[in-house]
Design a protein around this motif. Structure first.
Motif, short mmCIF file in Angstrom:
data_model
loop_
_atom_site.label_atom_id
_atom_site.label_comp_id
_atom_site.label_asym_id
_atom_site.label_seq_id
_atom_site.Cartn_x
_atom_site.Cartn_y
_atom_site.Cartn_z
N THR A 100 129.46 104.89 9.93
CA THR A 100 130.71 104.20 10.04
C THR A 100 131.07 103.77 10.85
N GLY A 101 130.86 103.28 11.67
CA GLY A 101 131.43 102.77 12.92
C GLY A 101 132.72 102.99 13.46
N ARG A 102 132.77 104.54 13.16
CA ARG A 102 134.35 105.23 13.69
C ARG A 102 133.33 106.28 13.87
N ASP A 103 134.15 107.27 15.08
CA ASP A 103 133.95 108.67 15.24
C ASP A 103 133.99 109.29 14.21
N HIS A 104 132.50 110.51 14.45
CA HIS A 104 132.70 111.60 12.81
C HIS A 104 134.00 112.06 12.27
N LEU A 117 115.53 99.59 20.16
CA LEU A 117 116.28 98.72 20.83
C LEU A 117 117.28 100.51 20.48
N MET A 118 118.79 100.97 21.59
CA MET A 118 119.47 101.45 21.40
C MET A 118 120.71 100.95 20.80
N LEU A 119 121.20 101.02 20.38
CA LEU A 119 122.16 99.66 19.27
C LEU A 119 123.92 101.08 19.65
N LEU A 120 124.95 100.51 20.00
CA LEU A 120 125.69 102.00 19.93
C LEU A 120 127.10 100.71 19.80
N GLY A 121 127.84 100.85 19.83
CA GLY A 121 128.96 100.92 18.90
C GLY A 121 129.23 99.58 18.11
N ARG A 174 127.36 90.28 18.23
CA ARG A 174 128.41 89.25 17.51
C ARG A 174 128.67 90.25 17.13
N GLN A 175 129.11 91.55 17.78
CA GLN A 175 129.79 92.70 17.28
C GLN A 175 131.01 92.73 18.10
N PRO A 176 131.78 92.87 18.16
CA PRO A 176 132.96 93.20 19.48
C PRO A 176 133.02 94.04 20.64
N ARG A 177 132.31 95.65 19.74
CA ARG A 177 132.51 96.52 20.59
C ARG A 177 130.75 96.52 21.16
N ALA A 178 130.39 96.59 20.99
CA ALA A 178 128.47 96.09 20.86
C ALA A 178 127.87 96.57 22.08
N ILE A 179 127.23 97.33 22.73
CA ILE A 179 126.48 97.45 24.15
C ILE A 179 124.78 97.45 23.41
N VAL A 180 123.95 96.96 24.10
CA VAL A 180 122.07 96.98 23.77
C VAL A 180 121.61 97.69 24.71
N GLY A 181 120.68 98.99 24.87
CA GLY A 181 119.80 99.34 25.40
C GLY A 181 118.90 99.80 24.56
N VAL A 182 117.53 99.97 25.70
CA VAL A 182 116.11 100.01 24.89
C VAL A 182 115.68 101.66 25.70
N ALA A 183 115.03 102.23 25.14
CA ALA A 183 114.74 103.61 25.18
C ALA A 183 113.43 103.61 25.77
N HIS A 184 113.04 105.35 26.84
CA HIS A 184 111.40 105.29 26.57
C HIS A 184 111.35 104.60 28.14
N GLY A 185 112.32 104.84 28.76
CA GLY A 185 111.80 103.72 29.85
C GLY A 185 110.11 104.68 31.17
N GLN A 186 110.87 105.78 30.39
CA GLN A 186 109.25 106.78 30.99
C GLN A 186 108.29 106.06 31.03
N PHE A 187 107.49 105.32 29.79
CA PHE A 187 106.64 104.95 29.51
C PHE A 187 105.73 103.66 30.46
N TRP A 188 107.02 103.35 30.87
CA TRP A 188 106.53 102.09 31.58
C TRP A 188 105.44 102.92 33.75
N PRO A 189 103.99 102.30 33.21
CA PRO A 189 103.57 102.50 34.12
C PRO A 189 103.73 102.08 35.93
N TYR A 190 103.86 103.62 35.88
CA TYR A 190 104.09 103.99 37.89
C TYR A 190 103.29 102.97 38.47
N ASP A 191 102.42 102.63 38.21
CA ASP A 191 101.11 102.25 38.77
C ASP A 191 100.89 100.68 39.33
N GLY A 192 101.70 100.48 38.71
CA GLY A 192 101.56 98.79 38.58
C GLY A 192 100.72 98.59 37.85
N SER A 193 99.59 98.37 36.57
CA SER A 193 99.13 98.58 35.47
C SER A 193 99.61 97.98 34.76
#
Length: 243
Positions: free
Chosen positions: A44-48, A74-78, A104-123
């Protein structure tokens, strides 16, 4: 930040009961492709209405199981709307125009999920099972359009998220860290090892003040109830910069 899905339908009342038992104060339940037909009705764009003075349940959006998710989820909040396209399942072809639409929506913030899938070894990152690696995260960050990077497993299980975020920070890109459950895709139950986002909020706790604090970088990823991080460096707090 929590998401519903993986084919398992969870009603708002069931979800709220799970979250309240774990003393979670703010829950972002994310509508996504697999549950879009049913769960979009809860947005609804509002708290449940199940929200109370000490618990906020708010539906927002994850770009997952849409064609635009090929470069990451992407995780799009607000949001005021989740209709990012006339044909959400087939257009656009990447998350770039979706981020521009969201901001373009006034409250919105943008995130990205699943950072754990980025390789640690530099590959070069290879999507596990063809899914979820946050390829576009750096693109959005470099364009000044990424507010947070989320991980859904403990750092010891997915240390690549640290390598990715450190590279962003060292390049001068200010991106907050967040934790989430990815319920029920990764976390089938909420327990002491479920990641959550610890946020330092100014003033009363509302969904809007919570979003503003994430955007300002006043976050830590934590496991379990009551684990907090708050510190000052030369008088500056989390999210601020020390010259």
């Amino acid at each position: 930040v929590h998401s519903t899905g993986c084919g398992e339908y969870t009603s708002p009342s069931e979800l709220a009961a799970l979250l309240r038992r774990q003393q979670i104060q703010v829950a972002a339940a994310l509508v996504w492709g697999e549950g879009y037909a049913s769960d979009s009705a809860f947005f609804t764009g509002r708290d449940h209405p199940l929200s109370t003075a000490d618990f906020i349940l708010h539906y927002d959006l994850e770009i997952s199981h849409f064609v635009a998710a090929k470069g990451g989820h992407l995780m799009l909040l607000g949001l005021d709307s989740i209709a990012f396209s006339p044909d959400v399942f087939h257009a656009p072809q990447s998350g770039v125009p979706i981020v521009e639409w969201a901001q373009r929506q006034p409250r919105a913030i943008v995130g990205v999920a699943h950072g754990q899938f980025w390789p640690y070894d530099g590959s070069f990152p290879v999507p596990p099972g063809g899914c979820c690696t946050p390829f576009e995260g750096v693109v959005h960050a470099a364009r000044g359009r990424l507010d947070f990077l989320s991980m859904e497993v403990p750092l010891t299980a997915g240390p690549g998220v640290f390598r990715l975020r450190k590279a962003m920070q060292n390049a001068g890109l200010r991106v907050a860290i967040a934790g989430g459950s990815d319920f029920s895709c990764i976390s089938e139950a909420f327990d002491a090892f479920t990641l959550r986002t610890d946020v330092l909020v100014d003033g009363p706790l509302t969904y809007e003040s919570w979003l503003a604090a994430i955007k300002a970088g006043r976050t830590a990823a934590a496991m379990g109830v009551g684990n907090h991080l708050n510190l000052r460096v030369e008088g500056q707090r989390l999210g601020e910069e020390v010259p």
